[in-house]
Each structure stands twice: as C-alpha cells, then as structure tokens.
Write a protein that holds these residues in place. Structure first.
Motif, PDB file in Angstrom:
ATOM      1  N   THR A  93       0.814  -1.208   0.000  1.00 41.98           N
ATOM      2  CA  THR A  93       0.000   0.000   0.000  1.00 41.98           C
ATOM      3  C   THR A  93       0.845   1.254   0.000  1.00 41.98           C
ATOM      4  O   THR A  93       0.349   2.339   0.195  1.00 41.98           O
ATOM      5  CB  THR A  93      -0.902   0.028   1.247  1.00 41.98           C
ATOM      6  OG1 THR A  93      -0.084  -0.023   2.408  1.00 41.98           O
ATOM      7  CG2 THR A  93      -1.849  -1.159   1.259  1.00 41.98           C
ATOM      8  N   THR A  94       2.137   1.102  -0.202  1.00 44.04           N
ATOM      9  CA  THR A  94       3.011   2.256  -0.139  1.00 44.04           C
ATOM     10  C   THR A  94       3.409   2.706  -1.534  1.00 44.04           C
ATOM     11  O   THR A  94       3.631   1.891  -2.407  1.00 44.04           O
ATOM     12  CB  THR A  94       4.283   1.904   0.645  1.00 44.04           C
ATOM     13  OG1 THR A  94       3.902   1.180   1.798  1.00 44.04           O
ATOM     14  CG2 THR A  94       5.031   3.150   1.073  1.00 44.04           C
ATOM     15  N   SER A  95       3.513   4.006  -1.719  1.00 42.79           N
ATOM     16  CA  SER A  95       3.885   4.518  -3.026  1.00 42.79           C
ATOM     17  C   SER A  95       5.184   5.291  -2.998  1.00 42.79           C
ATOM     18  O   SER A  95       5.585   5.868  -3.979  1.00 42.79           O
ATOM     19  CB  SER A  95       2.763   5.426  -3.551  1.00 42.79           C
ATOM     20  OG  SER A  95       2.531   6.483  -2.644  1.00 42.79           O
ATOM     21  N   GLU A  96       5.850   5.310  -1.842  1.00 48.60           N
ATOM     22  CA  GLU A  96       7.116   6.014  -1.728  1.00 48.60           C
ATOM     23  C   GLU A  96       7.928   5.382  -0.619  1.00 48.60           C
ATOM     24  O   GLU A  96       7.402   4.634   0.189  1.00 48.60           O
ATOM     25  CB  GLU A  96       6.871   7.497  -1.424  1.00 48.60           C
ATOM     26  CG  GLU A  96       6.084   7.728  -0.136  1.00 48.60           C
ATOM     27  CD  GLU A  96       5.760   9.193   0.076  1.00 48.60           C
ATOM     28  OE1 GLU A  96       6.361   9.788   0.987  1.00 48.60           O
ATOM     29  OE2 GLU A  96       4.931   9.732  -0.653  1.00 48.60           O
ATOM     30  N   PRO A  97       9.239   5.635  -0.560  1.00 50.22           N
ATOM     31  CA  PRO A  97      10.052   5.005   0.489  1.00 50.22           C
ATOM     32  C   PRO A  97       9.563   5.381   1.873  1.00 50.22           C
ATOM     33  O   PRO A  97       9.180   6.523   2.113  1.00 50.22           O
ATOM     34  CB  PRO A  97      11.460   5.569   0.225  1.00 50.22           C
ATOM     35  CG  PRO A  97      11.434   6.011  -1.185  1.00 50.22           C
ATOM     36  CD  PRO A  97      10.035   6.465  -1.452  1.00 50.22           C
ATOM     37  N   VAL A  98       9.555   4.407   2.770  1.00 45.55           N
ATOM     38  CA  VAL A  98       9.252   4.663   4.170  1.00 45.55           C
ATOM     39  C   VAL A  98      10.584   4.781   4.878  1.00 45.55           C
ATOM     40  O   VAL A  98      11.250   3.790   5.133  1.00 45.55           O
ATOM     41  CB  VAL A  98       8.411   3.519   4.763  1.00 45.55           C
ATOM     42  CG1 VAL A  98       8.084   3.817   6.211  1.00 45.55           C
ATOM     43  CG2 VAL A  98       7.129   3.341   3.969  1.00 45.55           C
ATOM     44  N   VAL A  99      10.994   5.974   5.158  1.00 49.10           N
ATOM     45  CA  VAL A  99      12.315   6.217   5.707  1.00 49.10           C
ATOM     46  C   VAL A  99      12.262   6.147   7.218  1.00 49.10           C
ATOM     47  O   VAL A  99      11.259   6.483   7.827  1.00 49.10           O
ATOM     48  CB  VAL A  99      12.835   7.605   5.261  1.00 49.10           C
ATOM     49  CG1 VAL A  99      14.247   7.846   5.769  1.00 49.10           C
ATOM     50  CG2 VAL A  99      12.796   7.706   3.750  1.00 49.10           C
ATOM     51  N   GLN A 153       7.699  -1.097  -4.444  1.00 51.68           N
ATOM     52  CA  GLN A 153       8.128  -1.947  -5.555  1.00 51.68           C
ATOM     53  C   GLN A 153       8.579  -1.108  -6.749  1.00 51.68           C
ATOM     54  O   GLN A 153       9.345  -1.573  -7.597  1.00 51.68           O
ATOM     55  CB  GLN A 153       6.983  -2.877  -5.960  1.00 51.68           C
ATOM     56  CG  GLN A 153       7.386  -4.002  -6.902  1.00 51.68           C
ATOM     57  CD  GLN A 153       6.306  -5.045  -7.046  1.00 51.68           C
ATOM     58  OE1 GLN A 153       5.286  -4.991  -6.360  1.00 51.68           O
ATOM     59  NE2 GLN A 153       6.511  -6.009  -7.928  1.00 51.68           N
ATOM     60  N   THR A 154       8.131   0.136  -6.790  1.00 51.24           N
ATOM     61  CA  THR A 154       8.489   1.024  -7.898  1.00 51.24           C
ATOM     62  C   THR A 154       9.777   1.809  -7.653  1.00 51.24           C
ATOM     63  O   THR A 154      10.141   2.651  -8.480  1.00 51.24           O
ATOM     64  CB  THR A 154       7.349   2.021  -8.135  1.00 51.24           C
ATOM     65  OG1 THR A 154       7.072   2.729  -6.913  1.00 51.24           O
ATOM     66  CG2 THR A 154       6.087   1.308  -8.601  1.00 51.24           C
ATOM     67  N   GLN A 155      10.458   1.528  -6.548  1.00 52.84           N
ATOM     68  CA  GLN A 155      11.684   2.263  -6.242  1.00 52.84           C
ATOM     69  C   GLN A 155      12.735   2.043  -7.348  1.00 52.84           C
ATOM     70  O   GLN A 155      13.068   0.902  -7.685  1.00 52.84           O
ATOM     71  CB  GLN A 155      12.259   1.792  -4.894  1.00 52.84           C
ATOM     72  CG  GLN A 155      13.567   2.451  -4.497  1.00 52.84           C
ATOM     73  CD  GLN A 155      13.391   3.932  -4.216  1.00 52.84           C
ATOM     74  OE1 GLN A 155      12.387   4.333  -3.659  1.00 52.84           O
ATOM     75  NE2 GLN A 155      14.379   4.725  -4.600  1.00 52.84           N
ATOM     76  N   PRO A 156      13.264   3.125  -7.936  1.00 58.03           N
ATOM     77  CA  PRO A 156      14.284   2.963  -8.986  1.00 58.03           C
ATOM     78  C   PRO A 156      15.528   2.256  -8.464  1.00 58.03           C
ATOM     79  O   PRO A 156      15.975   2.491  -7.338  1.00 58.03           O
ATOM     80  CB  PRO A 156      14.599   4.411  -9.388  1.00 58.03           C
ATOM     81  CG  PRO A 156      13.394   5.202  -8.976  1.00 58.03           C
ATOM     82  CD  PRO A 156      12.883   4.536  -7.735  1.00 58.03           C
ATOM     83  N   GLN A 161       8.921  -3.614  -0.784  1.00 53.40           N
ATOM     84  CA  GLN A 161       7.571  -4.149  -0.683  1.00 53.40           C
ATOM     85  C   GLN A 161       7.154  -4.783  -2.011  1.00 53.40           C
ATOM     86  O   GLN A 161       7.705  -4.492  -3.066  1.00 53.40           O
ATOM     87  CB  GLN A 161       6.590  -3.034  -0.308  1.00 53.40           C
ATOM     88  CG  GLN A 161       6.810  -2.488   1.092  1.00 53.40           C
ATOM     89  CD  GLN A 161       5.795  -1.431   1.455  1.00 53.40           C
ATOM     90  OE1 GLN A 161       5.550  -0.523   0.684  1.00 53.40           O
ATOM     91  NE2 GLN A 161       5.222  -1.532   2.643  1.00 53.40           N
ATOM     92  N   GLY A 162       6.150  -5.636  -1.929  1.00 49.22           N
ATOM     93  CA  GLY A 162       5.662  -6.301  -3.144  1.00 49.22           C
ATOM     94  C   GLY A 162       6.497  -7.520  -3.479  1.00 49.22           C
ATOM     95  O   GLY A 162       5.995  -8.638  -3.466  1.00 49.22           O
TER      96      GLY A 162
END
Length: 455
Positions: A100-106, A238-241, A282-283
């Motif tokens: 459910t995340t769309s950006e890094p959880v720092v 999962q979309t992290q470059p 994630q993912g």
C-alpha cells in the motif's frame, strides 16, 4: 363540596417526620457507598504495589524510571515494523501482505503493517504503565502517512502522582505470530530465525563455547543512545528505482546490482565503521543489504552485498559472505522497537563474539578466522537458560530476555562478545535497556549444533 387539599396540605406533620427520616437514611447509605468505593481504589493501589513486589524492581545499580520515561508521543522510528498475527480460521497465511506504499518509508516514520493479519490499530501497547491516575492513554499520531496507511497509536503520558508504580510487562504474543516488516512476512514459519528453541537439547561442547565467548562477560544492547547506536533500515515500494552498485572488495561473493536503494538511505554510524545499509522492497519482499556502503554520483560503492528473498529458506552459496560476516541476513535478527513495544520478539537475535571458528553451521554460510575448536562457528545458536530468573526485569529488557529464552541468538559477526544488535531508533529507553548489562555469559547455553562445515 369539600375542597381538594393541595400537595402541601396532604403532608401531615407525622408524614413530614417520616419523610425526613427516610431521606436521612438514604444520605447515610450514599455516604457508605462512597466509602466503599474509596476503599476499592485503595485496594487497587495495594494490589499494584503487591504486583510490583512479586515481579521485582530493576537491579540495585539501575535507577527507577518514572512514568515520564514512557515512549514519546512523536511518531518516530523504523517504519512498518510491528509483528503481525496469523490469520484466523485455519487458512494458510499469505507470504506477502498487500503493498500500500507509493514512496520510500524512511526511518523516522512509524507505520502499521498493512493487510490482513496485521496488528490491531486500536490495541494499546502492552508496555503502557497503568495505575489509578497518571496512566498512559492512547492518542492518535498526526503525521503524513505514505499510501494512506494507518498509524498505530503511540502514547502520551499525563502527570503521575508520586505513588505511581510500574506495571509488569505481560506475557509475549503466541509464537504463531510471524515477524513482519513493511507488509512482508520475514521468512517462512519453519525458517531458522523463527524457530522456537526453548526445548532444544544443549550441545555437548556448550560449556567450552561459552568459555571461549566469555562466561564472565555480560550481555549488552548495541542500540539506543537516542538513535545513535544500532543499524538503520528503510522500506521502499516496488516502484523504487534501482541504483548501480560497485563492489570494491568481495564482488565474487556478492549478488550483483542494481539495488533499489536510494542514495539518501541511512547508513549505519553515519558511514563510519561497518556502514551497513539495509532496504526491504515491498511487493517483491526482497531484502537488499550492503556492507561498508557509501553513495557516489549515481551509484553505491560497497565492500559486499546480498539479496534475500523473504518468501524462501534458501541459503547463500557455501563459503559465501553477505553484508554480514556469517553470510546471514541482518534485518531479520535486529531487535526492533515496535515489536518490543507490542510485547514480543518472535525471532532469534543477531549478536557478535570476539573469536569465531573457521567454520559454520546452517543457516550461516561463511567462516571465521580461529583454528580453536572451542570457539563457536558462525551460525551457532545460544539460548538463555529457562531457569534464569527474569522476574526482577521489566519493560523493554524483559521482552528481549523472554525472546532469548524462546528463540535465542545467533553468532553473526566478530566483534565485542555478547553485543546484541537492534535497529537504530530514537525511542529506545537506555535506562531500561541497561538492565541487560547484568546478564552474565554463563546464563546461556549453546543449543545442539547441526553439521559443522570447516573451511
């Protein structure tokens, strides 16, 4: 016609006297109830003090923490790292929780694990202290949360009276609760990190191993200090470059890049010392770890790196290292603040020893430097003895000790003996963790080892 008397006319002097007597009796009864209620509160306070006597106070060398030592209400610390309950109804638990995340959880944000089987959002922490007054109350955190995830309530303390006492930490959660981070379960339930070893037999060479590690040494939490100590990590979507990685020392034993780790990821020790960098995607539920890592223009330089699939029990190739000397993953063995706050660590803990045999046992795949057969090999598991009395301990330290009795700790690296590793987090209570400094090495046993591979 006779005039109908009014309400006042109908009340004769005798009836008035009777009314006064009845009303007075009622007042006396109400006063008696109030006294009983006050006695009940006194009894409750007495019961709390009795429980304190039963569970004991910290060792004499430690000062008593006040209610003000409670976790701060500011939602800070590692992301998405609470333990998650096994699904009800007997159905097989999924290996992957919803992404459910769309950006890094720092590190520095506290998020609840997503998906079914995660911790209850409304459940108060088992470490919250209770009393007739000054109890900690749950308050919702107010922060920006990636992907609309739900924030687990933290706690804010109201002023406590001088007589406030500490509530003993409750029994940890059932072993069926699989560790999870960032929406991913951390390895299958039968993985070595997740095995209950409380009834495992003691190794025949246990006493010699303990002597080598240091029977007169003491346990030490190598984390805390306002977040200055410990190993940080991040959770990325999962979309992290992906970023290229240049391995400068052990490339032949490293998993090639690129790795989905942003160049802004936190580095252990700020880049000084081992400089570990850990990221969970994630993912895919893949764990990416690097040793001696430093960002450059558009890439990472690192001595070594490893990728672990958290859905699998697969080990690294024989004799290979990882970001850890033993060839083990690091993140699964960290003591994480949110799981301790939840009341249970449901996995083994990573720790270091001063001398390691040139050998390993599974789940390790790499070797140490000593030819001493009484030095432990990498992968050896130690367990706090069941007979060790933990009743004088409380809070964070008690949760750690309970896990060391059930899941134990694994020899993962060479360093100062008896140092257990945790995630870097500013919320750790150093005074609480200092209780561990009185746990002697001779309170541990080495459980029976599997086949030892010598190199």
């Amino acid at each position: 016609m006779i005039e109908k008397p009014t309400r006042e006319h109908r009340r004769s002097p005798a009836r008035r006297l009777l009314f006064v007597l009845v009303w007075g009796a009622a007042v006396i009864a109400m006063a008696a109830c109030g006294a009983a209620s006050s006695g009940s509160a006194t009894a409750r306070r007495s019961a709390t003090q009795s429980a304190q006597a039963i569970y004991g106070e910290p060792p004499a060398s430690e000062s008593e923490a006040s209610v003000a030592d409670a976790p701060p209400s500011a939602p800070v610390g590692p992301a998405s790292d609470g333990d998650s309950s096994a699904p009800a109804g007997g159905r097989a638990a999924p290996s992957v929780l919803p992404d459910t995340t769309s950006e890094p959880v720092v590190q520095g944000e506290r998020l609840a694990d997503a998906g079914a089987g995660g911790p209850s959002e409304d459940a108060p922490s088992p470490l919250a202290r209770a009393g007739d007054a000054g109890a900690l109350t749950a308050v919702p955190g107010q922060v920006s949360i990636p992907g609309g995830e739900t924030l687990t309530p933290l706690y804010s303390a109201t002023p406590a009276p001088p007589t406030a006492t500490r509530t003993p930490t409750p029994t940890p959660l059932p072993a069926a609760n699989r560790p999870s981070i960032g929406g991913c379960y951390v390895f299958p339930t039968n993985n070595s990190w997740n095995q209950d070893i409380s009834n495992a037999p003691v190794d025949a060479n246990s006493a010699a191993y303990i002597t080598s590690i240091g029977a007169t040494g003491y346990l030490h939490a190598d984390f805390g200090g306002g977040g200055a100590y410990g190993i940080p990590y991040i959770v990325v979507p999962q979309t992290q470059p992906a970023v290229p990685v240049n391995f400068v020392d052990y490339g032949d034993e490293s998993d090639p890049g690129p790795y989905p780790i942003p160049l802004t990821a936190p580095i252990e020790g700020g880049g000084v010392g081992d400089a570990h960098v850990l990221a969970l995607q994630q993912g895919t539920c893949k764990l990416y770890e690097m040793f001696n890592a430093h960002p450059t223009a558009g890439a990472w330089n690192a001595s070594s790196g490893a990728i672990f699939d958290l859905n699998s029990n697969a080990l690294r190739p024989a004799s290979w290292t990882s970001a850890d000397a033993a060839g083990l993953p690091i993140l699964p063995g960290l003591v994480r603040y949110d799981e301790v706050q939840a009341g249970a660590i449901n996995h083994a803990v990573r720790f270091t020893v001063g001398k390691v045999q040139r050998a390993w046992v599974a789940p390790a795949t790499h070797y140490g430097t000593s030819t001493d057969p009484n030095a432990p090999p990498y992968g050896a598991k130690l367990r706090l003895r069941a007979t060790f009395d933990t009743s004088p301990y409380h809070g964070e330290a008690l949760v750690v000790l309970t896990a060391l009795k059930r899941y134990g700790m694994i020899v993962a690296d060479q360093g100062t003996s008896w140092f257990i590793t945790g995630a870097a987090d500013p919320r750790w209570d150093d005074e609480d963790l200092n209780q561990l400094k009185v746990i002697p090495g001779n309170a541990f046993d080495v459980v029976q080892l599997g086949p030892i591979t010598h190199y």
